[in-house]
Design an enzyme around this catalytic site. Structure first.
Site, PDB file in Angstrom:
ATOM      1  N   GLY A  55       7.854 -34.084   5.019  1.00 28.54           N
ATOM      2  CA  GLY A  55       7.418 -35.435   5.324  1.00 28.54           C
ATOM      3  C   GLY A  55       7.228 -36.186   4.022  1.00 28.54           C
ATOM      4  O   GLY A  55       6.594 -35.679   3.086  1.00 28.54           O
ATOM      5  N   GLN A 205      11.711 -30.111  14.113  1.00 31.19           N
ATOM      6  CA  GLN A 205      10.426 -30.743  13.810  1.00 31.19           C
ATOM      7  C   GLN A 205       9.801 -31.380  15.046  1.00 31.19           C
ATOM      8  O   GLN A 205       8.578 -31.451  15.159  1.00 31.19           O
ATOM      9  CB  GLN A 205      10.596 -31.806  12.716  1.00 31.19           C
ATOM     10  CG  GLN A 205      10.894 -31.236  11.343  1.00 31.19           C
ATOM     11  CD  GLN A 205      12.375 -31.249  11.038  1.00 31.19           C
ATOM     12  OE1 GLN A 205      13.202 -31.138  11.945  1.00 31.19           O
ATOM     13  NE2 GLN A 205      12.718 -31.380   9.772  1.00 31.19           N
ATOM     14  N   ASP A 246      11.988 -41.733   5.340  1.00 32.58           N
ATOM     15  CA  ASP A 246      11.874 -41.032   4.067  1.00 32.58           C
ATOM     16  C   ASP A 246      12.201 -41.940   2.897  1.00 32.58           C
ATOM     17  O   ASP A 246      11.711 -41.728   1.789  1.00 32.58           O
ATOM     18  CB  ASP A 246      12.790 -39.807   4.067  1.00 32.58           C
ATOM     19  CG  ASP A 246      12.293 -38.742   5.028  1.00 32.58           C
ATOM     20  OD1 ASP A 246      11.567 -37.841   4.576  1.00 32.58           O
ATOM     21  OD2 ASP A 246      12.596 -38.829   6.223  1.00 32.58           O
TER      22      ASP A 246
END
Length: 358
Positions: A55, A205, A246
């Protein structure tokens, strides 16, 4: 809202205790909750590279603490710590090349060293900066959650079904999450009736982390195969797709978990609104478009090795970790600095460069 969100917080992935960085090993979730204790920079870099911590925000926070550990080592060695520390900056920077927050955190730590006064304790100063980075991310999560839920309420006043992808929750941040922060706030406010989570291959995830986080807090969650998400949007009344990021380029293109791009295409086709939730530290104005974002690719074994046994031999594998969603597929980007609807270069520049009077 702030107090209710803080009271509901149950999951944390990063702790700084006793001069060591403690990371919840996300590779083992949900079957096992094991904490890794990192007391040197090599361990932190390995945890980032091997995705024990993941993350964008969490990676940046971990890297900041990693530099504190590196400095402690360099000071103990008694050499030219400033020169030697450059190697540690590089080690951390190379661990995950796509996460903009990683480079932002490293740059902020470097700037703190440049502002060091002669009378200051360098180790204490750098540790305080890392703690400040951690705490500021938590505050950003709170602000984004409140802004995001206002958008959802404005769009439709009753309880809604939302779709999320990847994991942009407490496990991926210093607080209770970006995309999942908005979802948590929405549930507390009665605006979210059910959350659908895509499994998010190949690291799962969504099924391993997001579903686990939401179930831990009693938020109704339905897990879906990635290949079912377009059908889900067509048949289940989804009103919003809510994801993290991201890296965000200057024009609003967003690099996020692989599969996000095709999700945005499906959302556009089905008239489902698409929200990206990310701190402003994920925005890199030096990257003109998504074409300039370095996209990490990982080892073929992540696809070819199942349960320790090779599934197939003598084939090539294309295993990108991220893809880029063009800005024209995104309805809104939510940051702690403000909300950008229909993002473009001018709007993001105004957001980042906005002068503040207070």
């Amino acid at each position: 809202m702030r107090e209710r969100l803080l009271a509901a917080e149950k999951v944390t992935a990063i702790r700084w205790q006793g001069g060591a960085l403690h990371l919840l090993d996300q590779r083992l979730l949900p079957s096992e909750e094991r904490w890794l204790a990192c007391d040197n920079v090599a361990q932190v870099a390995a945890a980032i590279r091997d995705m024990a911590v993941r993350g964008a925000s969490a990676i940046g926070i971990a890297a900041a603490y990693g530099l504190v550990l590196a400095l402690e080592e360099r000071l103990a060695e008694g050499g030219d710590w400033e020169m030697d520390l450059e190697d540690d900056f590089l080690t951390l920077a190379e661990a995950r090349p796509t996460a903009a927050n990683l480079f932002w955190a490293l740059n902020r730590m470097r700037e703190r060293l440049l502002r060091l006064r002669p009378e200051e304790d360098v180790l204490a100063a750098l540790e305080a900066e890392a703690v400040a980075i951690h705490e500021s991310d938590r505050e950003a999560n709170l602000t984004m959650a409140q802004q995001g839920i206002e958008l959802i309420r404005r769009h439709q006043g009753n309880a809604q079904a939302l779709l999320t992808f990847g994991n942009a929750g407490a496990l991926a941040s210093g607080g209770f999450g970006t995309a999942l922060g908005v979802i948590r706030a929405g549930y507390l406010e009665g605006m979210v009736e059910r959350v659908y989570a895509g499994e998010t291959r190949p690291w799962l995830q969504g099924s391993r982390l997001t579903a686990w986080e939401l179930a831990n807090e009693g938020i109704p969650v339905t897990l879906c195969a990635d290949s079912a998400l377009a059908h889900l949007m067509k048949t289940k009344g989804i009103t919003w797709v809510v994801v993290g990021a991201d890296c965000i380029a200057a024009n609003g293109d967003v690099a996020s978990k692989i599969g996000t791009y095709q999700l945005a295409v499906s959302a556009m086709h089905h008239g489902v609104r698409f929200m990206v939730v990310a701190p402003s530290t994920s925005i890199d104005l030096n990257l003109a478009t998504g074409e300039d974002i370095p996209l990490e690719e990982r080892d073929a074994d992540e696809w070819l090795d199942f349960g320790g046994a090779p599934a197939v031999r003598d084939v090539q594998v294309f295993n990108p970790v991220f893809d880029v969603t063009p800005a024209d597929l995104i309805d809104v980007i939510v940051t702690e600095r403000g909300v950008v609807e229909r993002p473009d270069t001018a709007k993001l520049a105004q957001l980042i460069c906005r002068k503040r009077l207070h």
